[in-house]
Design a protein around this motif. Structure first.
Motif, PDB file in Angstrom:
ATOM      1  N   PHE A 205      54.392   0.443  10.309  1.00 14.09           N
ATOM      2  CA  PHE A 205      54.701   0.138  11.704  1.00 14.09           C
ATOM      3  C   PHE A 205      56.164  -0.270  11.858  1.00 14.09           C
ATOM      4  O   PHE A 205      56.864   0.225  12.742  1.00 14.09           O
ATOM      5  CB  PHE A 205      53.778  -0.969  12.214  1.00 14.09           C
ATOM      6  N   GLU A 206      56.641  -1.160  11.001  1.00 10.54           N
ATOM      7  CA  GLU A 206      58.022  -1.630  11.102  1.00 10.54           C
ATOM      8  C   GLU A 206      59.023  -0.505  10.869  1.00 10.54           C
ATOM      9  O   GLU A 206      60.011  -0.381  11.595  1.00 10.54           O
ATOM     10  CB  GLU A 206      58.265  -2.778  10.127  1.00 10.54           C
ATOM     11  N   GLN A 207      58.774   0.315   9.868  1.00  8.91           N
ATOM     12  CA  GLN A 207      59.670   1.431   9.578  1.00  8.91           C
ATOM     13  C   GLN A 207      59.654   2.445  10.723  1.00  8.91           C
ATOM     14  O   GLN A 207      60.697   2.955  11.130  1.00  8.91           O
ATOM     15  CB  GLN A 207      59.260   2.107   8.270  1.00  8.91           C
ATOM     16  N   THR A 208      58.474   2.721  11.244  1.00  7.53           N
ATOM     17  CA  THR A 208      58.335   3.689  12.329  1.00  7.53           C
ATOM     18  C   THR A 208      59.035   3.205  13.597  1.00  7.53           C
ATOM     19  O   THR A 208      59.774   3.958  14.232  1.00  7.53           O
ATOM     20  CB  THR A 208      56.845   3.964  12.612  1.00  7.53           C
ATOM     21  N   THR A 209      58.822   1.947  13.972  1.00  5.96           N
ATOM     22  CA  THR A 209      59.448   1.430  15.194  1.00  5.96           C
ATOM     23  C   THR A 209      60.968   1.393  15.065  1.00  5.96           C
ATOM     24  O   THR A 209      61.674   1.710  16.018  1.00  5.96           O
ATOM     25  CB  THR A 209      58.928   0.028  15.556  1.00  5.96           C
ATOM     26  N   THR A 210      61.458   1.046  13.887  1.00  9.47           N
ATOM     27  CA  THR A 210      62.908   1.011  13.673  1.00  9.47           C
ATOM     28  C   THR A 210      63.516   2.407  13.792  1.00  9.47           C
ATOM     29  O   THR A 210      64.559   2.586  14.427  1.00  9.47           O
ATOM     30  CB  THR A 210      63.235   0.410  12.290  1.00  9.47           C
ATOM     31  N   SER A 211      62.857   3.389  13.208  1.00  6.07           N
ATOM     32  CA  SER A 211      63.404   4.741  13.269  1.00  6.07           C
ATOM     33  C   SER A 211      63.332   5.316  14.686  1.00  6.07           C
ATOM     34  O   SER A 211      64.256   6.002  15.128  1.00  6.07           O
ATOM     35  CB  SER A 211      62.701   5.665  12.280  1.00  6.07           C
ATOM     36  N   ILE A 212      62.270   5.019  15.415  1.00  4.10           N
ATOM     37  CA  ILE A 212      62.145   5.504  16.794  1.00  4.10           C
ATOM     38  C   ILE A 212      63.188   4.844  17.697  1.00  4.10           C
ATOM     39  O   ILE A 212      63.750   5.485  18.589  1.00  4.10           O
ATOM     40  CB  ILE A 212      60.715   5.273  17.329  1.00  4.10           C
ATOM     41  N   ALA A 213      63.466   3.576  17.478  1.00  3.57           N
ATOM     42  CA  ALA A 213      64.442   2.855  18.296  1.00  3.57           C
ATOM     43  C   ALA A 213      65.838   3.462  18.184  1.00  3.57           C
ATOM     44  O   ALA A 213      66.643   3.343  19.109  1.00  3.57           O
ATOM     45  CB  ALA A 213      64.484   1.380  17.892  1.00  3.57           C
ATOM     46  N   ALA A 214      66.115   4.140  17.086  1.00  4.69           N
ATOM     47  CA  ALA A 214      67.439   4.723  16.871  1.00  4.69           C
ATOM     48  C   ALA A 214      67.574   6.125  17.469  1.00  4.69           C
ATOM     49  O   ALA A 214      68.674   6.678  17.503  1.00  4.69           O
ATOM     50  CB  ALA A 214      67.732   4.771  15.378  1.00  4.69           C
ATOM     51  N   LEU A 215      66.474   6.701  17.946  1.00  4.09           N
ATOM     52  CA  LEU A 215      66.510   8.072  18.456  1.00  4.09           C
ATOM     53  C   LEU A 215      67.000   8.143  19.896  1.00  4.09           C
ATOM     54  O   LEU A 215      66.687   7.275  20.714  1.00  4.09           O
ATOM     55  CB  LEU A 215      65.112   8.697  18.380  1.00  4.09           C
TER      56      LEU A 215
ATOM     57  N   ILE B 113      58.245  14.733  20.305  1.00  6.67           N
ATOM     58  CA  ILE B 113      57.011  14.718  21.094  1.00  6.67           C
ATOM     59  C   ILE B 113      56.476  16.145  21.234  1.00  6.67           C
ATOM     60  O   ILE B 113      55.285  16.404  21.044  1.00  6.67           O
ATOM     61  CB  ILE B 113      57.234  14.061  22.471  1.00  6.67           C
ATOM     62  N   LYS B 114      57.358  17.087  21.551  1.00  8.06           N
ATOM     63  CA  LYS B 114      56.932  18.481  21.728  1.00  8.06           C
ATOM     64  C   LYS B 114      56.411  19.101  20.435  1.00  8.06           C
ATOM     65  O   LYS B 114      55.541  19.961  20.461  1.00  8.06           O
ATOM     66  CB  LYS B 114      58.097  19.322  22.246  1.00  8.06           C
ATOM     67  N   ASN B 115      56.956  18.668  19.295  1.00  3.26           N
ATOM     68  CA  ASN B 115      56.580  19.249  18.007  1.00  3.26           C
ATOM     69  C   ASN B 115      55.642  18.351  17.206  1.00  3.26           C
ATOM     70  O   ASN B 115      55.483  18.552  16.001  1.00  3.26           O
ATOM     71  CB  ASN B 115      57.837  19.538  17.177  1.00  3.26           C
ATOM     72  N   PHE B 116      55.019  17.401  17.881  1.00  6.21           N
ATOM     73  CA  PHE B 116      54.138  16.451  17.201  1.00  6.21           C
ATOM     74  C   PHE B 116      52.985  17.169  16.516  1.00  6.21           C
ATOM     75  O   PHE B 116      52.316  18.009  17.115  1.00  6.21           O
ATOM     76  CB  PHE B 116      53.596  15.426  18.204  1.00  6.21           C
ATOM     77  N   ARG B 117      52.763  16.827  15.259  1.00  3.93           N
ATOM     78  CA  ARG B 117      51.639  17.361  14.480  1.00  3.93           C
ATOM     79  C   ARG B 117      50.818  16.181  13.987  1.00  3.93           C
ATOM     80  O   ARG B 117      51.287  15.360  13.216  1.00  3.93           O
ATOM     81  CB  ARG B 117      52.140  18.148  13.268  1.00  3.93           C
ATOM     82  N   GLY B 118      49.607  16.091  14.451  1.00  2.00           N
ATOM     83  CA  GLY B 118      48.733  14.992  14.069  1.00  2.00           C
ATOM     84  C   GLY B 118      47.288  15.391  14.274  1.00  2.00           C
ATOM     85  O   GLY B 118      46.971  16.583  14.351  1.00  2.00           O
ATOM     86  N   ARG B 119      46.439  14.404  14.417  1.00  2.00           N
ATOM     87  CA  ARG B 119      45.006  14.677  14.607  1.00  2.00           C
ATOM     88  C   ARG B 119      44.712  15.225  15.996  1.00  2.00           C
ATOM     89  O   ARG B 119      43.630  15.720  16.251  1.00  2.00           O
ATOM     90  CB  ARG B 119      44.193  13.400  14.394  1.00  2.00           C
TER      91      ARG B 119
ATOM     92  N   ALA C 109      51.668   7.941  19.533  1.00  2.88           N
ATOM     93  CA  ALA C 109      51.163   9.154  18.884  1.00  2.88           C
ATOM     94  C   ALA C 109      51.220   9.024  17.369  1.00  2.88           C
ATOM     95  O   ALA C 109      50.270   9.393  16.671  1.00  2.88           O
ATOM     96  CB  ALA C 109      51.969  10.365  19.343  1.00  2.88           C
ATOM     97  N   LEU C 110      52.319   8.500  16.851  1.00  5.28           N
ATOM     98  CA  LEU C 110      52.461   8.368  15.401  1.00  5.28           C
ATOM     99  C   LEU C 110      51.465   7.369  14.819  1.00  5.28           C
ATOM    100  O   LEU C 110      50.912   7.586  13.747  1.00  5.28           O
ATOM    101  CB  LEU C 110      53.893   7.964  15.040  1.00  5.28           C
ATOM    102  N   ILE C 111      51.243   6.281  15.527  1.00  2.26           N
ATOM    103  CA  ILE C 111      50.310   5.263  15.033  1.00  2.26           C
ATOM    104  C   ILE C 111      48.878   5.762  15.090  1.00  2.26           C
ATOM    105  O   ILE C 111      48.106   5.598  14.152  1.00  2.26           O
ATOM    106  CB  ILE C 111      50.460   3.953  15.830  1.00  2.26           C
ATOM    107  N   ASN C 112      48.505   6.412  16.189  1.00  2.00           N
ATOM    108  CA  ASN C 112      47.113   6.829  16.385  1.00  2.00           C
ATOM    109  C   ASN C 112      46.808   8.223  15.863  1.00  2.00           C
ATOM    110  O   ASN C 112      45.653   8.555  15.658  1.00  2.00           O
ATOM    111  CB  ASN C 112      46.755   6.769  17.864  1.00  2.00           C
ATOM    112  N   GLY C 113      47.826   9.016  15.653  1.00  7.65           N
ATOM    113  CA  GLY C 113      47.592  10.409  15.291  1.00  7.65           C
ATOM    114  C   GLY C 113      47.879  10.755  13.864  1.00  7.65           C
ATOM    115  O   GLY C 113      47.750  11.924  13.487  1.00  7.65           O
ATOM    116  N   LYS C 114      48.263   9.774  13.045  1.00  7.70           N
ATOM    117  CA  LYS C 114      48.539  10.135  11.653  1.00  7.70           C
ATOM    118  C   LYS C 114      47.236  10.473  10.953  1.00  7.70           C
ATOM    119  O   LYS C 114      46.206   9.848  11.188  1.00  7.70           O
ATOM    120  CB  LYS C 114      49.303   9.029  10.931  1.00  7.70           C
TER     121      LYS C 114
END
Length: 65
Positions: free
Chosen positions: A7-17, A26-32, A57-62
């Motif tokens: 969660f921490e790594q994901t939120t940090t990387s998203i904050a920089a985008l 979002i358009k190319n999201f691949r998950g469940r 999406a990343l948290i719930n769709g991995k």
């Protein structure tokens, strides 16, 4: 990696985008499940809202390990 670290790594990387990269991910999201947003809809959202959508999406769709 534990869920807290993920969660921490994901939120940090998203904050920089920026908008372009957020929309691309979002358009190319691949998950469940598939995300299906129109270009117009995404263009009218704030950057913070785009970050929220991608994070959720990343948290719930991995895929389950």
């Amino acid at each position: 990696m534990g869920s807290r670290e993920y969660f921490e790594q994901t939120t940090t990387s998203i904050a920089a985008l920026g908008r372009t990269e957020l929309e691309k991910r979002i358009k190319n999201f691949r998950g469940r499940f598939k995300l299906d947003f129109t270009e117009d809809y995404l263009n009218n959202l704030s950057v913070d809202r785009l970050r929220h959508i991608l994070l959720a999406a990343l948290i719930n769709g991995k895929p389950h390990s």
